[in-house]
Motif scaffolding. Structure first.
Motif, PDB file in Angstrom:
ATOM      1  N   GLY A  84      39.461  30.674  -3.269  1.00 13.88           N
ATOM      2  CA  GLY A  84      38.228  30.605  -2.498  1.00 13.88           C
ATOM      3  C   GLY A  84      37.028  31.233  -3.165  1.00 13.88           C
ATOM      4  N   ASP A  85      36.993  31.273  -4.494  1.00 14.24           N
ATOM      5  CA  ASP A  85      35.850  31.874  -5.182  1.00 14.24           C
ATOM      6  C   ASP A  85      34.541  31.150  -4.880  1.00 14.24           C
ATOM      7  OD1 ASP A  85      37.462  33.788  -6.289  1.00 14.24           O
ATOM      8  OD2 ASP A  85      37.511  32.924  -8.298  1.00 14.24           O
ATOM      9  N   HIS A  86      34.633  29.852  -4.516  1.00 15.84           N
ATOM     10  CA  HIS A  86      33.428  29.086  -4.212  1.00 15.84           C
ATOM     11  C   HIS A  86      32.830  29.467  -2.860  1.00 15.84           C
ATOM     12  CE1 HIS A  86      37.088  27.076  -2.973  1.00 15.84           C
ATOM     13  NE2 HIS A  86      36.446  26.279  -2.153  1.00 15.84           N
ATOM     14  N   PHE A  87      33.576  30.225  -2.052  1.00 15.09           N
ATOM     15  CA  PHE A  87      33.016  30.795  -0.820  1.00 15.09           C
ATOM     16  C   PHE A  87      32.330  32.116  -1.192  1.00 15.09           C
ATOM     17  CE2 PHE A  87      36.534  28.135   0.675  1.00 15.09           C
ATOM     18  CZ  PHE A  87      35.906  27.388   1.662  1.00 15.09           C
ATOM     19  N   GLY A 193      44.512  37.907   5.802  1.00 15.61           N
ATOM     20  CA  GLY A 193      44.499  36.522   5.372  1.00 15.61           C
ATOM     21  C   GLY A 193      45.244  36.404   4.057  1.00 15.61           C
ATOM     22  N   ILE A 194      46.160  35.432   3.973  1.00 14.61           N
ATOM     23  CA  ILE A 194      46.921  35.270   2.732  1.00 14.61           C
ATOM     24  C   ILE A 194      46.139  34.397   1.753  1.00 14.61           C
ATOM     25  CG2 ILE A 194      49.109  35.665   3.886  1.00 14.61           C
ATOM     26  CD1 ILE A 194      49.665  32.671   3.772  1.00 14.61           C
ATOM     27  N   TRP A 195      46.732  34.117   0.594  1.00 12.84           N
ATOM     28  CA  TRP A 195      46.099  33.417  -0.515  1.00 12.84           C
ATOM     29  C   TRP A 195      44.902  34.251  -0.989  1.00 12.84           C
ATOM     30  CZ3 TRP A 195      46.144  27.340  -0.239  1.00 12.84           C
ATOM     31  CH2 TRP A 195      47.444  26.900   0.040  1.00 12.84           C
ATOM     32  N   GLY A 196      43.685  33.676  -0.948  1.00 12.74           N
ATOM     33  CA  GLY A 196      42.509  34.390  -1.436  1.00 12.74           C
ATOM     34  C   GLY A 196      42.176  35.633  -0.650  1.00 12.74           C
TER      35      GLY A 196
END
Length: 362
Positions: A84-87, A193-196
């Motif tokens: 989610g770096d684009h967030f 929150g998992i992942w990012g």
């Protein structure tokens, strides 16, 4: 059932039809160059504002008025990836309205990342609370080592501007804070929150940079909760895991990704029961579970919001003037995952306390 959906859709369209583009302030140039879209009848509800991109709406009723604390999406050109770096959000705009369907005010920038001393990047989904004659804005942001923690900022007005504390909340981590006030006046923060969102990197409240996502047959990563201290700026206890159980009383495994926790925790109370709702992430559901304590355990009950257009799903629930509402987002305005717009729909309970599923498209 089909008839109920049609009636619900008609009610939603009626209450939201006057919101599209209804901002107290003239449209301003955003880095994302928002283009106002004509009303599209395939959607159950229309965007609350169209002059900026907004997401992850945390709604509250303060002083009889609805205040919405969303993320502010912008097109920064950051490459997209699963973390989610684009967030790459950099500030918050707070919205308010007297009632659902009423005129919406954008109160401008309430907090900018450059005014948070410890912040590095990515100012993600916030929440707010009122206590001690003060409004508190809770926000996740990566520190200068690229690790998410949760910070707090204060204001004497619900719309801000807010002044951030110099350090994050001690013992906090990951993303998506939700602050819930119980009937006895106690406040609890739910988060993770998992992942990012990095929750998989935390075990027994200790950070492991090598922590990995769980395998399909492993138990799913659990959300977190901690009671807040009276100062609303610290935890009164160690962070605890929240158990989410299936109908047989068992914890979910990672492969149960249509029901297990991913992110976007929200807590509300209805008829004496605690309703813990959340996003399943990669299966795009908002689901809910019910318990008898703010700490859980919570038993899964069903689908609250069906998948919306766009990859993410994030919501909040409020009661106003005896009616219940669900705030959420989709990508109607942009069609892009990271450029979203907030919406609202009625929330309907059945006689047994279950919730009727909301559908974002007709």
């Amino acid at each position: 059932m089909k008839r109920n959906i049609v009636i619900l859709a008609s009610a939603i369209t009626a209450l939201c039809s006057c919101n599209d583009g209804a901002s107290d302030k003239a449209p301003v140039a955003d880095s994302s160059e928002v283009k106002t879209a004509p009303e599209n009848n395939k959607y159950t509800s229309q965007p609350l504002v169209t002059h900026i991109y907004t997401a992850d709406p945390s709604a509250h009723v303060f002083n009889g008025r609805i205040y919405i604390y969303p993320s502010h999406d912008t097109a920064t050109g950051t490459p997209e990836n699963d973390n989610g770096d684009h967030f790459n959000m950099m500030d918050y705009h707070i919205l308010s309205m007297d009632s659902v369907g009423g005129k919406i005010t954008d109160h401008g920038v309430a907090l900018n990342i450059k005014d948070i001393p410890w912040a590095g990047r990515q100012l993600w989904a916030p929440d707010a609370a009122f206590a001690n004659d003060t409004y508190y804005l809770y926000f996740p942001v990566k520190d200068k080592k690229d690790v998410f923690h949760i910070g707090v900022a204060t204001s004497k007005t619900p719309e801000g501007p807010f002044t951030a504390e110099k350090e994050p909340i001690k013992g906090s981590y990951s993303i998506d804070p939700c602050v819930f006030k119980d009937d006895n006046g106690s406040f609890y923060m739910y988060f993770g929150g998992i992942w990012g969102g990095q929750l998989q990197k935390w075990n027994n409240n200790k950070y492991d940079s090598a922590g990995k996502l769980h395998q399909p047959d492993e138990l799913a990563v659990l959300p977190r909760v901690a009671k807040l201290s009276a100062d609303m700026k610290s935890f009164a206890e160690p962070v605890k895991e929240i158990k989410i159980l299936d109908s047989t009383g068992h914890l979910y495994k990672e492969k149960n990704n249509d029901q297990r926790f991913f992110e976007a925790a929200w807590m509300h109370k209805y008829n004496g029961k605690y309703y813990f709702s959340y996003s399943t992430g990669d299966t795009h559901n908002i689901v809910y579970a019910i318990g008898d304590s703010p700490y859980g355990p919570f038993t899964y009950k069903g689908l609250l919001l069906a998948p919306v257009e766009g990859w993410t799903n994030h919501h909040s629930i409020i009661e106003k003037d005896g009616k219940w509402y669900l705030f959420y987002h989709d990508v109607q305005l942009s069609g892009k995952t990271h450029l979203r717009n907030v919406k609202v729909a009625p929330l309907v309970y059945n006689a047994d306390g279950s919730i009727q599923t909301v559908h974002s498209q007709k």
